[in-house]
Write an enzyme that holds these catalytic residues in place. Structure first.
Site, PDB file in Angstrom:
ATOM      1  N   ASN A  96       0.441 -14.022  -1.017  1.00 55.77           N
ATOM      2  CA  ASN A  96      -0.373 -13.723  -2.394  1.00 55.77           C
ATOM      3  C   ASN A  96      -1.286 -14.943  -2.818  1.00 55.77           C
ATOM      4  O   ASN A  96      -2.279 -14.587  -3.422  1.00 55.77           O
ATOM      5  CB  ASN A  96       0.220 -13.026  -3.229  1.00 55.77           C
ATOM      6  CG  ASN A  96       0.711 -11.545  -2.999  1.00 55.77           C
ATOM      7  OD1 ASN A  96       0.252 -11.073  -1.902  1.00 55.77           O
ATOM      8  ND2 ASN A  96       1.725 -10.997  -3.873  1.00 55.77           N
ATOM      9  N   CYS A 104      -1.898   3.402  -3.297  1.00 56.11           N
ATOM     10  CA  CYS A 104      -0.887   3.216  -2.248  1.00 56.11           C
ATOM     11  C   CYS A 104       0.350   3.625  -2.674  1.00 56.11           C
ATOM     12  O   CYS A 104       0.229   4.172  -3.797  1.00 56.11           O
ATOM     13  CB  CYS A 104      -1.002   1.591  -1.794  1.00 56.11           C
ATOM     14  SG  CYS A 104      -0.208   0.521  -3.103  1.00 56.11           S
ATOM     15  N   ARG A 135       4.763  -7.311   6.546  1.00 52.23           N
ATOM     16  CA  ARG A 135       3.529  -7.486   6.026  1.00 52.23           C
ATOM     17  C   ARG A 135       3.750  -8.727   4.979  1.00 52.23           C
ATOM     18  O   ARG A 135       2.929  -9.480   4.701  1.00 52.23           O
ATOM     19  CB  ARG A 135       3.090  -6.424   5.024  1.00 52.23           C
ATOM     20  CG  ARG A 135       2.485  -5.164   5.956  1.00 52.23           C
ATOM     21  CD  ARG A 135       2.122  -4.089   5.141  1.00 52.23           C
ATOM     22  NE  ARG A 135       1.009  -4.666   4.149  1.00 52.23           N
ATOM     23  CZ  ARG A 135       0.264  -3.984   3.204  1.00 52.23           C
ATOM     24  NH1 ARG A 135       0.424  -2.781   3.144  1.00 52.23           N
ATOM     25  NH2 ARG A 135      -0.652  -4.428   2.650  1.00 52.23           N
TER      26      ARG A 135
END
Ligand code: EPZ
Length: 431
Positions: A23, A125, A408
């Site tokens: 991130n 999402c 991911r």
């Protein structure tokens, strides 16, 4: 497609090397769009989301290449060179944006440098609706004209962005990053109030400063950015992934044992480690820049947590903490305040024998003596990690399906856990 198979019950002992933060890496990569010179990032994690961002940047005209591993100073991450000499397209198409919401981070840099950007709306999402309205109102405050049409955001500022004061109506990590990126090249001074303060934002600000940006208030909720005419290339080392470190810390807490998390920094996630310590898990800093997490055979104590923006308890560790609490001695309340639908791990944990009652934003977790292995389904990145954590402590075999979510955000998770003694493997899912 692969699945992860875990035979629970092994203690974890040894060392896990923590990678660069996903991130932090994603907005840092987007920063390359602000200059025509090379941005060299080191400690880049090897993750599916990083590849998606590299593809998106390539599509805008950036040349992205890997320059091997950075072994200096003991770092095992990769070195990535990103050069956006010319922007060949200002459109971020649906096909790439839908794969990863963080794609919206190209909006600010593109409109700042090119005066125009067209970015697909990311859509919702699994963890919530996740609108981008704050990104858009912030850019409007900087003088961009925004239209949303046929699923695309069209932002234009033909004369360039202008510095302005903008107070975030709600703390948003991504919107703070987008505006920080955009304001670096705006004309005049921008003041961002109620900005997010996550360490990943500090990492981005430090890189932008190395590129020539003028930013004050780094690490606080008020960022003052004096726009400059152009930015130049820089080298920057991506911070360690505090969520990866927190995930492994919780894996050790539930499985027992003692593991050194090499490269993890306590300063990045004190708020997550304080409740972990209250469960009876020991978390100590090492002299060589890392953490030792250990728990002897005693049962974990039940501890309540509530997620909050930094420096509060991170939502990205909520699922993992909840998994730990399923076998704690007593009951705990886990409250999620950031995303409206981030309890999808709960029905899967039920399948493993957990006792959890959901009520609105809170989960009441009554600790059971032991979980039982079961086939379970991953619904998002951190939920997947929580199921792996539960599997480490469960009796029998747990199989986690749909682990593309895991890939991911966790680099070689099963290999890292194998190295410290977990009985875990990746196998082909033939069903
Ligand atoms: C970042 O997402 C992280 N992603 C998330 O990591 C993390 O869960 C989240 O911050 C919170 O810490 C990246 O850094 C790439 P937000 P972001 O904007 O920026 C609402 C992971 O598992 N909101 O801080 O998208 C939003 O719906 C993940 O690695 C608006 O209403 O999160 C949410 O409720 C997933 N309007 C809250 O604010 C907006 O315009 C916080 O979201 C923007 C956000």
């Amino acid at each position: 497609m692969d699945k992860i198979r875990i035979r629970g019950g092994q203690q974890l002992n040894g060392t896990i090397r923590i990678g660069g933060a996903k991130n932090a890496a994603l907005p840092l990569m987007a920063a390359c769009l602000l200059t025509d010179e090379p941005l060299i990032l080191s400690n880049v994690p090897h993750l599916a989301d990083i590849t998606t961002m590299a593809n998106l940047l390539g599509q805008h005209g950036a040349h992205v290449s890997l320059e091997g591993h950075d072994t200096e100073g003991g770092h095992t991450g990769r070195v990535m060179s990103l050069t956006a000499k010319d922007i060949t397209s200002t459109t971020a198409p649906y096909d790439l944006v839908r794969r990863m919401r963080a794609s919206v981070l190209v909006l600010g840099p593109l409109v700042a440098r090119e005066g125009v950007a067209t970015v697909s709306l990311p859509g919702g999402c699994a963890i919530g609706t996740r609108p981008v309205d704050i990104h858009l109102s912030g850019l409007e405050a900087l003088g961009a004209e925004i239209e949303v049409e046929s699923g695309y955001i069209r932002a234009s500022a033909p004369g360039g962005l202008r510095g302005a004061r903008f107070a975030f109506p709600k703390v948003s990590v991504g919107a703070t990053e987008n505006l920080l990126l955009a304001a670096s090249l705006a004309d005049g001074v921008t003041t961002l109030e109620n900005a997010a303060r996550e360490p990943e934002i500090t990492d981005l600000a430090e890189c932008l400063i190395a590129m020539g940006a003028k930013i004050e208030g780094v690490g606080t909720d008020t960022l003052v950015i004096e726009g400059v005419e152009s930015l130049h290339g820089a080298r920057h080392e991506i911070m360690p992934d505090r969520i990866e470190a927190g995930t492994y810390a919780m894996a050790v807490a539930i499985a027992g044992g003692s593991v050194t998390l090499e490269g993890a920094s306590l300063s990045h996630f004190d708020a997550a480690m304080a409740p972990l310590r209250r469960t009876g898990t020991s978390v100590e800093e090492t002299s060589s820049g890392g953490l030792i997490v250990s728990r002897n055979g005693a049962r974990l104590d039940a501890v309540d947590v509530e997620t909050d923006p930094y420096p509060g308890f991170p939502t990205d560790l909520q699922a993992q903490f909840l998994a730990m609490m399923t076998v704690a001695d007593g009951a705990s309340v886990i409250t999620e305040t950031i995303f409206e639908n981030r309890f999808m791990h709960v029905p899967e944990l039920h399948r493993m024998g957990a006792n959890i009652t959901l009520q609105g934003r809170s989960a009441l977790v009554r600790g059971v003596e032991k979980l039982e292995g079961a086939p379970v389904m991953a619904s998002d990145l951190r939920a997947s990690a929580s199921l792996v954590i539960a599997g480490l402590a469960a009796g029998g075999v747990t199989e986690v399906r749909r682990i593309y979510h895991l890939d991911r955000g966790y680099e070689r998770l099963e290999e890292k856990l194998q190295l410290v003694g977990a009985d875990i493997e990746r196998v082909e899912d033939t069903e």
